[in-house]
Design an enzyme around this catalytic site. Structure first.
Site, PDB file in Angstrom:
ATOM      1  N   SER A   1       1.087  -8.118  -3.819  1.00 22.84           N
ATOM      2  CA  SER A   1       0.366  -7.268  -2.871  1.00 22.84           C
ATOM      3  C   SER A   1      -0.790  -6.586  -3.589  1.00 22.84           C
ATOM      4  O   SER A   1      -0.737  -6.353  -4.797  1.00 22.84           O
ATOM      5  CB  SER A   1       1.306  -6.205  -2.296  1.00 22.84           C
ATOM      6  OG  SER A   1       0.587  -5.219  -1.582  1.00 22.84           O
TER       7      SER A   1
ATOM      8  N   TYR B   1       7.966   0.120  -3.431  1.00 17.02           N
ATOM      9  CA  TYR B   1       7.319  -1.116  -2.981  1.00 17.02           C
ATOM     10  C   TYR B   1       6.186  -1.497  -3.931  1.00 17.02           C
ATOM     11  O   TYR B   1       6.086  -2.631  -4.398  1.00 17.02           O
ATOM     12  CB  TYR B   1       6.787  -0.951  -1.557  1.00 17.02           C
ATOM     13  CG  TYR B   1       6.008  -2.150  -1.072  1.00 17.02           C
ATOM     14  CD1 TYR B   1       6.667  -3.266  -0.563  1.00 17.02           C
ATOM     15  CD2 TYR B   1       4.617  -2.178  -1.139  1.00 17.02           C
ATOM     16  CE1 TYR B   1       5.958  -4.375  -0.130  1.00 17.02           C
ATOM     17  CE2 TYR B   1       3.897  -3.277  -0.704  1.00 17.02           C
ATOM     18  CZ  TYR B   1       4.569  -4.376  -0.203  1.00 17.02           C
ATOM     19  OH  TYR B   1       3.855  -5.470   0.225  1.00 17.02           O
TER      20      TYR B   1
ATOM     21  N   LYS C   1       5.955  -4.861  -6.532  1.00 17.28           N
ATOM     22  CA  LYS C   1       4.898  -5.871  -6.518  1.00 17.28           C
ATOM     23  C   LYS C   1       4.203  -5.968  -7.884  1.00 17.28           C
ATOM     24  O   LYS C   1       3.809  -7.059  -8.314  1.00 17.28           O
ATOM     25  CB  LYS C   1       3.885  -5.558  -5.415  1.00 17.28           C
ATOM     26  CG  LYS C   1       4.473  -5.664  -4.016  1.00 17.28           C
ATOM     27  CD  LYS C   1       5.055  -7.043  -3.752  1.00 17.28           C
ATOM     28  CE  LYS C   1       5.605  -7.200  -2.350  1.00 17.28           C
ATOM     29  NZ  LYS C   1       6.105  -8.557  -2.064  1.00 17.28           N
TER      30      LYS C   1
ATOM     31  N   THR D   1      -0.215  -9.149  10.765  1.00 12.05           N
ATOM     32  CA  THR D   1       1.153  -9.494  11.147  1.00 12.05           C
ATOM     33  C   THR D   1       1.826  -8.236  11.690  1.00 12.05           C
ATOM     34  O   THR D   1       1.188  -7.190  11.828  1.00 12.05           O
ATOM     35  CB  THR D   1       1.957 -10.014   9.943  1.00 12.05           C
ATOM     36  OG1 THR D   1       2.047  -8.968   8.960  1.00 12.05           O
ATOM     37  CG2 THR D   1       1.281 -11.233   9.312  1.00 12.05           C
TER      38      THR D   1
END
Length: 218
Positions: free
Chosen positions: A110, A124, A128, A159
């Site tokens: 990411s 998170y 990554k 998305t």
């Protein structure tokens, strides 16, 4: 092609078969469970007609917990899926790739793992960044077996993850992006396919940023 997901993927596999004309199988498993992953790859190893040539580490979970608000339980769950899940897949796939003398691992990271993030949870972002480092190490360690390892680091993609964004938030991001658009899933898929294919046969240890220029590495 095989798909491994924590949810049943028979419908997705059937759609891919219709689109590609190839054989697609779906397995339901939690990749944070190493034994479940090994069981799937043991079945693949027993079928010599289906050599493993590529692996895409795309499974992951996301969190926008504010800095300092993430619980240990939530952070460990995120790490087990995003990081250990990818490691389990690599551990299982590499021996099968090595038998053929070649292979390509593509890991989805990411932009957050490259430059930090204002909204994503620290766990998170850290997961990554971890994947980027591991991918570079896999490139060094497994290169002698003919196995390449690269990363695709997307920015926001159109998305479900960002469809909840307000119009104002989307517009701010677009205005800060030199290409003035948000990526579509096909933009990421094309980058992954390039790194899987022989068109990138002399590329390994690379992190390919696919974010429209929002983040440009020095």
């Amino acid at each position: 092609m095989i798909i491994i997901d924590v949810q049943q993927g028979a419908d997705i596999a059937a759609d891919l078969e219709r689109q590609s004309g190839g054989k697609v199988a779906a397995y339901c498993a939690d990749i944070s469970n190493e034994e479940a992953v090994r069981a799937i790859f043991s079945r693949l190893a027993s079928d010599s007609s289906q050599p493993v040539r590529g692996l895409v580490n795309s499974a992951g979970i996301y969190s926008e917990a504010a800095p300092g608000d993430g619980t240990d339980e939530n952070e460990l769950r995120l790490f087990r899926v995003n990081v250990l899940g990818a490691q389990h897949l690599v551990n299982a796939a590499v021996p099968l790739m090595a038998k053929t003398g070649s292979g390509s691992i593509v890991t989805l990271a990411s932009m957050a793992g490259r430059a930090g993030a204002e909204a994503a949870a620290e766990a998170y972002t850290g997961s990554k960044s971890d994947l980027i480092g591991r991918s570079k190490q896999w490139a060094k360690v497994y290169g002698t077996c003919g196995i390449r390892s690269n990363v695709v680091a997307p920015g926001p993609v159109n998305t479900g993850m960002i469809r909840s964004w307000s119009p104002a938030r989307r517009q701010i991001f677009i205005e800060k992006t030199p290409l003035h658009r948000i990526a579509e899933p096909e933009d990421i898929a094309d980058a992954v396919w390039f790194l899987l294919s022989d068109y990138s046969r002399h590329i390994t240890g690379v992190c390919l940023d696919v974010n429209g220029g929002y983040y440009i590495a020095p």
